[in-house]
Design a protein around this motif. Structure first.
Motif, short mmCIF file in Angstrom:
data_model
loop_
_atom_site.label_atom_id
_atom_site.label_comp_id
_atom_site.label_asym_id
_atom_site.label_seq_id
_atom_site.Cartn_x
_atom_site.Cartn_y
_atom_site.Cartn_z
N PHE A 73 -7.51 -0.31 -4.06
CA PHE A 73 -6.08 -0.17 -3.79
C PHE A 73 -6.04 -1.63 -2.88
CE2 PHE A 73 -5.78 4.18 -4.36
CZ PHE A 73 -4.17 4.03 -5.09
N GLU A 74 -7.39 -1.83 -2.24
CA GLU A 74 -7.30 -2.95 -1.56
C GLU A 74 -7.19 -4.22 -2.14
OE1 GLU A 74 -9.15 -0.39 -0.84
OE2 GLU A 74 -8.20 0.38 1.01
N CYS A 75 -7.97 -4.74 -2.71
CA CYS A 75 -7.25 -5.18 -4.12
C CYS A 75 -6.17 -5.72 -4.78
CB CYS A 75 -8.49 -5.34 -5.25
SG CYS A 75 -8.32 -6.42 -6.18
N TRP A 76 -5.75 -5.12 -5.37
CA TRP A 76 -4.92 -4.68 -5.53
C TRP A 76 -3.19 -5.10 -4.27
CZ3 TRP A 76 -4.19 0.47 -8.24
CH2 TRP A 76 -5.35 0.35 -9.17
N VAL A 77 -2.98 -4.34 -3.49
CA VAL A 77 -2.26 -5.22 -2.91
C VAL A 77 -2.60 -6.76 -1.66
CG1 VAL A 77 -1.18 -3.03 -2.40
CG2 VAL A 77 -3.41 -3.95 -0.54
N SER A 78 -3.89 -7.45 -1.91
CA SER A 78 -4.20 -8.42 -1.38
C SER A 78 -3.68 -10.11 -2.20
CB SER A 78 -5.81 -8.82 -1.29
OG SER A 78 -6.36 -8.86 -2.66
N GLY A 79 -4.29 -11.42 -1.69
CA GLY A 79 -3.76 -12.37 -2.02
C GLY A 79 -2.26 -12.64 -1.16
N PRO A 80 -2.26 -14.03 -1.31
CA PRO A 80 -1.51 -14.63 -0.47
C PRO A 80 -0.58 -14.51 -0.17
CG PRO A 80 -2.06 -16.50 -2.64
CD PRO A 80 -3.05 -14.86 -2.27
N GLU A 81 0.15 -13.82 -1.92
CA GLU A 81 1.71 -13.65 -1.05
C GLU A 81 1.83 -11.89 -2.60
OE1 GLU A 81 5.98 -15.24 -2.59
OE2 GLU A 81 4.14 -16.35 -3.14
N ARG A 82 3.08 -11.07 -1.81
CA ARG A 82 3.51 -10.29 -2.79
C ARG A 82 5.26 -10.06 -2.83
NH1 ARG A 82 -0.89 -10.30 0.16
NH2 ARG A 82 0.72 -9.53 1.76
N ARG A 83 5.60 -10.07 -3.85
CA ARG A 83 7.27 -10.10 -4.73
C ARG A 83 7.79 -8.10 -4.96
NH1 ARG A 83 9.54 -14.32 -1.35
NH2 ARG A 83 11.49 -13.51 -2.26
N LEU A 84 8.41 -8.24 -4.17
CA LEU A 84 9.69 -7.06 -4.94
C LEU A 84 10.44 -6.84 -5.47
CD1 LEU A 84 8.64 -3.99 -4.82
CD2 LEU A 84 10.47 -3.48 -3.06
N ALA A 130 -3.81 -15.46 -11.44
CA ALA A 130 -2.56 -15.05 -11.36
C ALA A 130 -2.48 -13.70 -10.34
CB ALA A 130 -1.84 -14.25 -12.99
N GLY A 131 -0.96 -13.76 -9.50
CA GLY A 131 -1.02 -12.69 -9.04
C GLY A 131 -1.57 -11.31 -10.00
N PHE A 132 -1.53 -10.47 -8.97
CA PHE A 132 -1.11 -9.11 -10.19
C PHE A 132 -0.27 -8.73 -10.38
CE2 PHE A 132 -5.51 -8.59 -7.32
CZ PHE A 132 -5.86 -8.03 -7.64
N MET A 192 0.81 -1.18 0.09
CA MET A 192 0.08 -0.39 0.71
C MET A 192 0.72 1.13 -0.20
SD MET A 192 -3.15 0.62 -0.29
CE MET A 192 -4.40 -0.50 0.54
N GLN A 193 1.68 1.15 1.04
CA GLN A 193 3.12 2.74 0.52
C GLN A 193 3.62 2.54 -0.43
OE1 GLN A 193 5.63 2.01 4.32
NE2 GLN A 193 3.75 1.89 5.47
N LEU A 194 3.74 1.48 -1.37
CA LEU A 194 3.97 1.31 -2.84
C LEU A 194 3.77 2.10 -3.41
CD1 LEU A 194 6.04 -1.68 -3.05
CD2 LEU A 194 7.56 0.41 -3.03
#
Length: 131
Positions: free
Chosen positions: A43-54, A91-93, A18-20
């Motif tokens: 925004f809540e949808c975009w940052v949701s999901g089981p895993e986020r990688r940067l 797939a993830g966002f 969310m900060q990004l």
């Protein structure tokens, strides 16, 4: 994507994701309210999901394949894909905090780009349909 690629990324939680997105938040909401954007900013949808990688920094790839049920990918910089970006169903966002350049995009998921979106081919047929 290969394990080698994902090992070059870092896990992030929803708060970091969310900060990004925060620097673009006001601009997107202004455009949504003025009807310049046909859709809903979620925004809540975009940052949701089981895993986020940067991936921190600009990224150049020959291709980008995001598998169903895979992680969301945040790129903190420009993303250039010489070939095709493929996002399978569920797939993830893909979130690009910069400009996204690609030969073609075949997606059944969401892509968020804060800069320019430059796609060479306007049509690409993926063998698996989106449901």
């Amino acid at each position: 994507m290969s394990e080698q690629f994902w090992s070059r990324t870092s896990p992030i939680d929803e708060d970091v994701a969310m900060q990004l997105l925060a620097p673009s938040r006001d601009t997107w909401f202004e455009k949504e309210e003025s009807s310049e954007i046909d859709g809903v900013i979620d925004f809540e949808c975009w940052v949701s999901g089981p895993e986020r990688r940067l991936y921190d920094g600009p990224l150049v790839l020959d291709e980008l394949v995001m598998d169903p049920e895979g992680p969301s990918l945040f790129v903190a910089g420009d993303l250039t894909v010489r070939g095709v970006i493929q996002q399978g169903f569920r797939a993830g966002f893909l979130v690009v905090l910069g400009t996204l350049r690609a030969k073609a995009i075949a997606t059944c998921a969401q892509i968020v780009v804060t800069g320019d979106l430059i796609v060479e081919d306007s049509a690409f047929v993926l063998g698996t349909p989106c449901y």
